[in-house]
Design a protein around this motif. Sequence first.
Motif, PDB file in Angstrom:
ATOM      1  N   MET A   1       0.841  -1.216   0.000  1.00 40.06           N
ATOM      2  CA  MET A   1       0.000   0.000   0.000  1.00 40.06           C
ATOM      3  C   MET A   1       0.873   1.262   0.000  1.00 40.06           C
ATOM      4  SD  MET A   1      -3.687  -0.149   1.853  1.00 40.06           S
ATOM      5  CE  MET A   1      -3.275   0.628   3.372  1.00 40.06           C
ATOM      6  N   TRP A   2       0.807   2.048   1.084  1.00 36.18           N
ATOM      7  CA  TRP A   2       1.523   3.328   1.027  1.00 36.18           C
ATOM      8  C   TRP A   2       3.052   3.180   1.060  1.00 36.18           C
ATOM      9  CZ3 TRP A   2      -1.935   2.576   5.251  1.00 36.18           C
ATOM     10  CH2 TRP A   2      -1.322   2.213   6.457  1.00 36.18           C
ATOM     11  N   GLU A   3       3.524   1.989   1.438  1.00 35.00           N
ATOM     12  CA  GLU A   3       4.975   1.784   1.398  1.00 35.00           C
ATOM     13  C   GLU A   3       5.479   1.774  -0.036  1.00 35.00           C
ATOM     14  OE1 GLU A   3       2.813  -0.245   2.733  1.00 35.00           O
ATOM     15  OE2 GLU A   3       3.343  -0.754   4.801  1.00 35.00           O
ATOM     16  N   ARG A   4       4.544   1.539  -0.971  1.00 36.01           N
ATOM     17  CA  ARG A   4       4.933   1.437  -2.373  1.00 36.01           C
ATOM     18  C   ARG A   4       4.367   2.579  -3.204  1.00 36.01           C
ATOM     19  NH1 ARG A   4       5.425  -4.092  -4.006  1.00 36.01           N
ATOM     20  NH2 ARG A   4       5.648  -5.465  -2.223  1.00 36.01           N
ATOM     21  N   LYS A   5       3.477   3.356  -2.625  1.00 33.85           N
ATOM     22  CA  LYS A   5       2.800   4.395  -3.407  1.00 33.85           C
ATOM     23  C   LYS A   5       3.107   5.773  -2.835  1.00 33.85           C
ATOM     24  CE  LYS A   5      -1.049   1.762  -5.295  1.00 33.85           C
ATOM     25  NZ  LYS A   5      -0.710   0.403  -4.838  1.00 33.85           N
ATOM     26  N   PRO A   6       4.093   6.458  -3.406  1.00 39.88           N
ATOM     27  CA  PRO A   6       4.503   7.756  -2.856  1.00 39.88           C
ATOM     28  C   PRO A   6       3.383   8.797  -2.821  1.00 39.88           C
ATOM     29  CG  PRO A   6       5.675   7.252  -4.905  1.00 39.88           C
ATOM     30  CD  PRO A   6       4.943   6.028  -4.517  1.00 39.88           C
ATOM     31  N   VAL A   7       2.516   8.788  -3.825  1.00 40.27           N
ATOM     32  CA  VAL A   7       1.454   9.796  -3.845  1.00 40.27           C
ATOM     33  C   VAL A   7       0.502   9.567  -2.675  1.00 40.27           C
ATOM     34  CG1 VAL A   7      -0.447  10.796  -5.161  1.00 40.27           C
ATOM     35  CG2 VAL A   7       1.653  10.084  -6.338  1.00 40.27           C
TER      36      VAL A   7
ATOM     37  N   LEU B   1       1.235   8.017   0.079  1.00 42.19           N
ATOM     38  CA  LEU B   1       1.971   8.353   1.305  1.00 42.19           C
ATOM     39  C   LEU B   1       1.938   9.861   1.554  1.00 42.19           C
ATOM     40  CD1 LEU B   1       3.796   7.302   3.618  1.00 42.19           C
ATOM     41  CD2 LEU B   1       5.742   7.796   2.156  1.00 42.19           C
ATOM     42  N   CYS B   2       2.128  10.638   0.491  1.00 45.48           N
ATOM     43  CA  CYS B   2       2.088  12.103   0.622  1.00 45.48           C
ATOM     44  C   CYS B   2       0.716  12.572   1.108  1.00 45.48           C
ATOM     45  CB  CYS B   2       2.413  12.773  -0.710  1.00 45.48           C
ATOM     46  SG  CYS B   2       4.153  12.724  -1.121  1.00 45.48           S
TER      47      CYS B   2
ATOM     48  N   LEU C   1      -1.524  10.831   2.836  1.00 45.97           N
ATOM     49  CA  LEU C   1      -1.723  10.426   4.231  1.00 45.97           C
ATOM     50  C   LEU C   1      -0.884  11.285   5.183  1.00 45.97           C
ATOM     51  CD1 LEU C   1      -1.805   6.543   3.821  1.00 45.97           C
ATOM     52  CD2 LEU C   1      -3.736   8.067   4.261  1.00 45.97           C
TER      53      LEU C   1
END
Lengths: 46, 471, 291
Positions: free
Chosen positions: C1-7, C9-10, C12
């Motif tokens: 999930m967000w570990e792989r998706k920078p957008v 992560l930004c 969140l």
Amino acid sequence: MDLASIVYLGVTFGMFVIFVLIVIRTYSKKRKDEGEIAKYQMLDDD
Amino acid sequence: MENQTYNYAIVRSFVTWSIIWGLVAVLVGVIVSFQMVDPDLNFPPYLTFGRLRPIHTNAGIYGWGIGMIFATFLYMVQRLCKVPLWSDKLAKFQLWFFNATIIASAVTLLLGYTTSKEYHEMEWPIDVMVVILWVVFAINIIMTILKRKDEQMYISLWYMMAAIIAVAILYIVNAAAVPVSLFKSYSAYAGTNDANVEWWFGHNAVAMVLTAPFLAMFYYFLPKSTGVPIYSHRMSIIAFWSLIFMYLWTGAHHLLWTPVPDWIQTLAMGFSIMLIAPSWGSVFNGYLSMNGQWHQMRENYLVKFLILGITFYGLQTLQGPMQAIRTFSAFIHYTDWVPAHIHLGTMGWVSMICFASIYYLVPRIYGRELYSIPLANLHFWLILVGQLTWSISLWIAGVLQAGMWNAMNSDGSLTYTFMETMVEMYPYWWARAFGGMIYLAGLIVFIYNLYKTAKKGGAIAAQATVVEGRA
Amino acid sequence: MWERKPVLLCVLATVAIMVGTIITMVLPFAWVNTEADRIEGVTPYTALQQEGRDVYIRDGCNNCHTQTVRPLVPEVLRYGDYSKSGEFVYDRPFLWGSKRTGPDLARLGGKYPDAWHYKHMESPRSMVPKTNMPDYGWLSDNQLDPQMIQRKMDVLGFPYTTEEIKALEGKNEMDAMVAYLQKLGSDIPWREATETTIVGDLKNPFIDAGQTTISGWASLYVENCAACHGPQMEGDIGPELIGDDYDDEILFEIIYTGIADGGMPSFSNLGTDKVWKLTNYIRHYKTDGSQ
């Protein structure tokens, strides 16, 4: 208890739940390797 | 080798320029520390304490701190994503626009064009420059991350992205003002609101400029220097979310006992104490990474800088929450204790990590081994002793003055007049100036060492790519 | 999930950052500087005062002086009534500061006469020998620019008259600075409200003190009185003190409570003991220096 107190406690509790969920997700057994892989990958970039 | 495509030239330029601005910051710091003890060293209108002090703080934060953030982020993003920079041209523009912004800030502050808001003194045209600079930087970093090769993102990238977003929000909101002329504006907020916005900004500048990016560096350069991974990536993730969530609540601990509403102060106090957990999460992650590696403290000068750096961070993040408690703040706030605290973080934590990062980068960006490791060790001891002299003398001064301010006679009157308490400060202010001189000497040793490294003939580029800063 | 998706992560991370931001920074706008916060008597700065404030900002006075008195006993005793939110509604930017290298200035207005400020700004060390405050006499060399000040008043939306702007002609930055300092914290009548009243009979505790004892108190006079009344009590900003025939009790009362309208500050925070010593020292002083 008035509405403000209920909202206050609700928000606090909600944030705590989110925190617990993050911890549970991060430390779940099936994610162990996935969670730690990045620290090995960063070492072999040369 | 793929490394050929990495842009190290831009990293080298940013390192060079941030060292120059760092030297300016320390130099001006030493000057103002002498102005504190001798008012005859003020030369109005330009060279007075009131105008030089913002130059000292902003050269430190924006020139040295952000300069090093640019340098290391542009390096780390390429290595962590295993791809070259998204745009070399944009990075080049960023370098020169960065220097233009810093020079414009220094000149306008000297001329007295200031908003008076701490760590955000620059007037609105410079705010515009800072925003452009940051957007350019953000685009380059984020675009590079988007085209990365590794699927999983290392924790440093998390901190980098969070810091980039947060700084943008903080800076723009706090910059809101109505211009009167090119060099004068009035804050969009008034009185108590203005104070609350400013310290929401001010304390989170500490979080998102002086903490998160340096944690990114620490998490990157420590394993790179020791050759062993960090203790726990998952622990760093828990610390990450907690840290970026909790910091934003704490700004009002700078405003305890002021007219800012009590509930904001109380929240700030509570969250400041809770922040010990994620801060020390990173400290322990660093310490535990050293399991079985502590011998490197003796053998590898890089590790010494990094571990002392994180230790300063640990002390800073214990002392900070302590000061954020109402009772303690009532006693210590507004005294010299506060600059002692700040300099523990800036001269200790932030600069130690910067020095370590630069030493690590030297073989990679100059293609040469460091000129002298003994000089690097001398540099280490000078800045350590300089910083401790600086902070310890002012902690004593702060406690002494706070005690005198609060001393009361049996009839309920004050024991000391303000001047009676101020004259007691002079010996400690001298000690502080002396500490600053030692630190400056350390910085000069450091610069000399780098200069010799750059000048020394015989590039060893082939070797440089595999050396991991092991000394 | 967000570990792989920078957008993601930004996004969140932004959400995480915004929670505390909205609650502690955005929400307070609903309560602060509202009608409930208003204090009657707090007025916008005049053109001259506002310009003085801008000079104060330009020269970074806020780096050494705070402008907020905390509701703490020693602080209120030292500086005056604690600061209230409603007193700052016209302050853009706020100038509370974060370090007291010099004293807090939130309640400075009205404490000293104008002449004290002119002399002190010109040469702080002539009045307070051991201070580290730099000299600001050069402010007198800078003439004000009435057009610019008028523009500032327009931007701030503060009321002014054309006469007021015209009157700025020929005034300098020192005049503006003093006008500003005299406005600080004086919008609420705190001085009158906190004036000390002496209850019961006063009795000089040092009535039997000898000359040598009394002359040992000279430093009290030098530190607290000489700046205005002169080193030989010959008078300067304040009147000459030699030869006045006040009773001990009356002199004590003047020093202790001050003369609000006459520019004489209250010295009650020195405590009764020191004020009695000063009273005796002044009463026994002779011009020939022989005590």
